[in-house]
Design a protein around this motif. Structure first.
Motif, PDB file in Angstrom:
ATOM      1  N   LEU A 243     -22.584 -13.613  19.893  1.00  0.00           N
ATOM      2  CA  LEU A 243     -22.101 -14.687  19.770  1.00  0.00           C
ATOM      3  C   LEU A 243     -21.145 -15.267  20.914  1.00  0.00           C
ATOM      4  O   LEU A 243     -20.540 -14.515  21.487  1.00  0.00           O
ATOM      5  CB  LEU A 243     -21.040 -14.908  18.412  1.00  0.00           C
ATOM      6  CG  LEU A 243     -21.963 -14.540  17.246  1.00  0.00           C
ATOM      7  CD1 LEU A 243     -20.704 -14.187  16.040  1.00  0.00           C
ATOM      8  CD2 LEU A 243     -22.862 -15.724  16.728  1.00  0.00           C
ATOM      9  N   ASN A 244     -21.334 -16.294  21.393  1.00  0.00           N
ATOM     10  CA  ASN A 244     -20.442 -16.772  22.603  1.00  0.00           C
ATOM     11  C   ASN A 244     -19.783 -18.280  22.236  1.00  0.00           C
ATOM     12  O   ASN A 244     -20.426 -18.909  21.386  1.00  0.00           O
ATOM     13  CB  ASN A 244     -21.359 -17.308  23.736  1.00  0.00           C
ATOM     14  CG  ASN A 244     -22.110 -15.815  24.038  1.00  0.00           C
ATOM     15  OD1 ASN A 244     -23.344 -15.907  23.838  1.00  0.00           O
ATOM     16  ND2 ASN A 244     -21.468 -14.823  24.581  1.00  0.00           N
TER      17      ASN A 244
ATOM     18  N   TYR B  56     -18.770 -11.869  21.409  1.00  0.00           N
ATOM     19  CA  TYR B  56     -18.879 -10.916  20.274  1.00  0.00           C
ATOM     20  C   TYR B  56     -20.050 -10.488  20.009  1.00  0.00           C
ATOM     21  O   TYR B  56     -21.006 -11.216  19.918  1.00  0.00           O
ATOM     22  CB  TYR B  56     -17.981 -11.779  19.089  1.00  0.00           C
ATOM     23  CG  TYR B  56     -16.601 -12.389  19.222  1.00  0.00           C
ATOM     24  CD1 TYR B  56     -15.617 -11.655  19.984  1.00  0.00           C
ATOM     25  CD2 TYR B  56     -16.453 -13.527  18.693  1.00  0.00           C
ATOM     26  CE1 TYR B  56     -14.460 -12.119  20.057  1.00  0.00           C
ATOM     27  CE2 TYR B  56     -14.991 -14.160  19.042  1.00  0.00           C
ATOM     28  CZ  TYR B  56     -13.771 -13.403  19.611  1.00  0.00           C
ATOM     29  OH  TYR B  56     -12.661 -13.933  19.758  1.00  0.00           O
ATOM     30  N   LEU B  57     -19.920  -9.255  19.561  1.00  0.00           N
ATOM     31  CA  LEU B  57     -21.235  -8.439  19.111  1.00  0.00           C
ATOM     32  C   LEU B  57     -21.157  -7.986  17.520  1.00  0.00           C
ATOM     33  O   LEU B  57     -20.042  -7.370  17.440  1.00  0.00           O
ATOM     34  CB  LEU B  57     -21.618  -7.296  19.964  1.00  0.00           C
ATOM     35  CG  LEU B  57     -22.117  -7.935  21.251  1.00  0.00           C
ATOM     36  CD1 LEU B  57     -22.319  -6.388  21.972  1.00  0.00           C
ATOM     37  CD2 LEU B  57     -23.144  -8.705  21.473  1.00  0.00           C
TER      38      LEU B  57
ATOM     39  N   LEU C  80     -16.777  -6.137  14.731  1.00  0.00           N
ATOM     40  CA  LEU C  80     -17.220  -6.106  16.051  1.00  0.00           C
ATOM     41  C   LEU C  80     -17.573  -4.845  16.960  1.00  0.00           C
ATOM     42  O   LEU C  80     -16.760  -4.058  16.667  1.00  0.00           O
ATOM     43  CB  LEU C  80     -16.070  -6.956  17.083  1.00  0.00           C
ATOM     44  CG  LEU C  80     -15.738  -8.601  16.515  1.00  0.00           C
ATOM     45  CD1 LEU C  80     -14.461  -8.781  16.760  1.00  0.00           C
ATOM     46  CD2 LEU C  80     -16.976  -9.299  17.104  1.00  0.00           C
ATOM     47  N   PHE C  81     -18.602  -4.738  17.395  1.00  0.00           N
ATOM     48  CA  PHE C  81     -18.682  -3.382  17.856  1.00  0.00           C
ATOM     49  C   PHE C  81     -18.870  -3.273  19.488  1.00  0.00           C
ATOM     50  O   PHE C  81     -19.276  -2.271  20.157  1.00  0.00           O
ATOM     51  CB  PHE C  81     -20.294  -2.854  17.396  1.00  0.00           C
ATOM     52  CG  PHE C  81     -21.489  -3.489  17.974  1.00  0.00           C
ATOM     53  CD1 PHE C  81     -22.084  -3.208  19.010  1.00  0.00           C
ATOM     54  CD2 PHE C  81     -22.107  -4.477  17.157  1.00  0.00           C
ATOM     55  CE1 PHE C  81     -23.401  -3.920  19.603  1.00  0.00           C
ATOM     56  CE2 PHE C  81     -23.313  -5.120  17.437  1.00  0.00           C
ATOM     57  CZ  PHE C  81     -23.832  -4.915  18.815  1.00  0.00           C
ATOM     58  N   ASN C  82     -18.598  -4.465  20.198  1.00  0.00           N
ATOM     59  CA  ASN C  82     -18.559  -4.156  21.629  1.00  0.00           C
ATOM     60  C   ASN C  82     -17.188  -4.077  22.219  1.00  0.00           C
ATOM     61  O   ASN C  82     -16.460  -3.779  21.533  1.00  0.00           O
ATOM     62  CB  ASN C  82     -19.010  -5.691  22.294  1.00  0.00           C
ATOM     63  CG  ASN C  82     -18.263  -6.966  21.800  1.00  0.00           C
ATOM     64  OD1 ASN C  82     -17.951  -7.067  20.626  1.00  0.00           O
ATOM     65  ND2 ASN C  82     -17.730  -7.784  22.796  1.00  0.00           N
ATOM     66  N   ASP C  83     -17.397  -3.803  23.422  1.00  0.00           N
ATOM     67  CA  ASP C  83     -15.950  -3.172  24.304  1.00  0.00           C
ATOM     68  C   ASP C  83     -14.876  -4.303  23.992  1.00  0.00           C
ATOM     69  O   ASP C  83     -15.038  -5.432  24.272  1.00  0.00           O
ATOM     70  CB  ASP C  83     -16.328  -2.993  25.588  1.00  0.00           C
ATOM     71  CG  ASP C  83     -15.034  -2.169  26.157  1.00  0.00           C
ATOM     72  OD1 ASP C  83     -13.905  -2.612  26.101  1.00  0.00           O
ATOM     73  OD2 ASP C  83     -15.448  -1.450  27.098  1.00  0.00           O
TER      74      ASP C  83
ATOM     75  N   ARG D 298     -27.988 -14.360  21.017  1.00  0.00           N
ATOM     76  CA  ARG D 298     -29.188 -13.434  21.108  1.00  0.00           C
ATOM     77  C   ARG D 298     -29.075 -12.732  19.783  1.00  0.00           C
ATOM     78  O   ARG D 298     -28.213 -12.369  19.110  1.00  0.00           O
ATOM     79  CB  ARG D 298     -29.002 -12.463  22.309  1.00  0.00           C
ATOM     80  CG  ARG D 298     -30.119 -11.538  22.276  1.00  0.00           C
ATOM     81  CD  ARG D 298     -29.769 -10.338  23.173  1.00  0.00           C
ATOM     82  NE  ARG D 298     -28.761  -9.558  22.804  1.00  0.00           N
ATOM     83  CZ  ARG D 298     -28.397  -8.312  23.200  1.00  0.00           C
ATOM     84  NH1 ARG D 298     -28.651  -7.887  24.460  1.00  0.00           N
ATOM     85  NH2 ARG D 298     -27.310  -7.633  22.760  1.00  0.00           N
ATOM     86  N   ILE D 299     -30.244 -12.585  19.191  1.00  0.00           N
ATOM     87  CA  ILE D 299     -30.388 -11.557  18.127  1.00  0.00           C
ATOM     88  C   ILE D 299     -31.446 -10.592  18.497  1.00  0.00           C
ATOM     89  O   ILE D 299     -32.581 -10.623  19.136  1.00  0.00           O
ATOM     90  CB  ILE D 299     -31.034 -12.487  16.772  1.00  0.00           C
ATOM     91  CG1 ILE D 299     -30.169 -13.600  16.522  1.00  0.00           C
ATOM     92  CG2 ILE D 299     -31.310 -11.712  15.863  1.00  0.00           C
ATOM     93  CD1 ILE D 299     -30.526 -14.606  15.358  1.00  0.00           C
TER      94      ILE D 299
END
Length: 321
Positions: A27-28, A68-69, A58-61, A14-15
């Motif tokens: 990213l997966n 990964y975000l 990386l900004f996700n939890d 997703r973007i």
């Protein structure tokens, strides 16, 4: 987090536009496998077309293992990294990345946390804030940007806490940040983590000299004022243990440049001592550490060095190359 050379192939799932000139990218693993774990403050090194290597936080939890975000700001003077991502990257594309690395680790024993973000510098702090929320830690955020339209994750932060987030939008009513007052407001057990433009971090470094052991910084680009080498006017002998070569590093030339001039290729990214892409094991001799990422303990041990900026204080230096 220990540096690893593991390479990942990731799918762009997703973007999304997060703010003016800022995209977030999910990213997966293409097979939906579990991803390598990461810690708050970690980043990925993406390998982009043209041989470019770029680091994105990386900004996700950190507890998430399925994605990964990262967030990418379109740089006005882009050298190919952010420009490629904004103009060419599409959902469904595959990208090559390092496993997560961390040069900006959270001091998880602190009593409380003060986060200071300048623009896109919010990205590594987001994972830290999410960790604090999960762990029930006391935290606050000072967020500076030109305007609310350029403040990525503003709504997400407001959803986390309206009382703990203080915004300074210089083109609106927030006013400019008082660096001296901010340092003076730190509690005795409070650590400050800052990521943003050079001017912001240099101002906090200057204001916070008395509490420097509780200040932590992440540099996205080389600071305007870099550490100066005491040995820059002197050359030294460079011994390469694996190849058996002996080279001379002349004055005013880096080890990396010397290796390249002899046709030897080694990994590198920033050429400014703000990442670990060129980190090399030291076999003998004493380095003069001029980087901005090694800890005091790592420098004292002299087990490795960043060859893009650091030199030697001994006449000879042997590296595991």
């Amino acid at each position: 987090m220990k540096h690893t050379n593991e390479t990942l192939r990731l799918r762009v799932n997703r973007i999304r536009a997060e703010a003016k000139g800022i995209l977030s990218i999910e990213l997966n693993d293409p097979q939906q496998a579990e991803l390598p774990a990461f810690t708050p403050g970690a980043h990925l090194e993406l390998r982009l077309p043209g041989g470019h290597r770029r680091h994105y936080s990386l900004f996700n939890d950190p507890s998430e293992r399925n994605r990964y975000l990262i967030a990418v700001s379109l740089a006005a003077n882009s050298r190919g990294g952010s420009q490629h991502i904004h103009s060419s990257l599409r959902e469904g594309d595959m990208v090559t990345s390092s496993a997560p690395r961390n040069n900006f680790a959270l001091a998880d024993t602190a009593g409380c946390y003060c986060f200071v973000a300048g623009g896109i510098g919010i990205t590594p702090l987001m994972s830290m804030i999410r960790w604090c929320v999960t762990q029930g830690k006391d935290w606050r955020l000072i967020y500076t940007a030109r305007s609310s339209h350029r403040a990525a994750f503003y709504e997400d932060l407001q959803a986390l806490s309206t009382k703990r987030v203080q915004c300074h939008f210089t083109e609106e009513s927030g006013g400019r940040l008082d660096h001296q007052a901010l340092i003076a407001s730190l509690a005795a057990d409070e650590h400050l983590f800052c990521c943003g433009p050079d001017s912001l971090m240099q101002a906090l470094l200057t204001a916070g000299k008395a509490v420097s052991n509780r200040l932590h910084f992440e540099w996205f680009s080389p600071p305007e004022t870099l550490p100066q080498a005491h040995s820059a006017d002197e050359g030294f002998e460079l011994i390469l243990r694996k190849s058996g070569k002996v080279l001379r590093v002349p004055p005013q030339q880096s080890i990396l440049e010397t290796l390249e001039s002899h046709g030897l290729e080694v990994p590198w990214s920033c050429r400014a001592g703000i990442c670990r892409s060129c980190e090399t094991a030291v076999c003998s001799g004493t380095p003069e550490h001029l980087d901005l990422v090694l800890s005091d303990e790592e420098r004292t041990s002299n087990q490795s060095m960043l060859i893009c900026v650091s030199r030697a204080v001994t006449p000879s230096l042997e590296l595991n190359l």
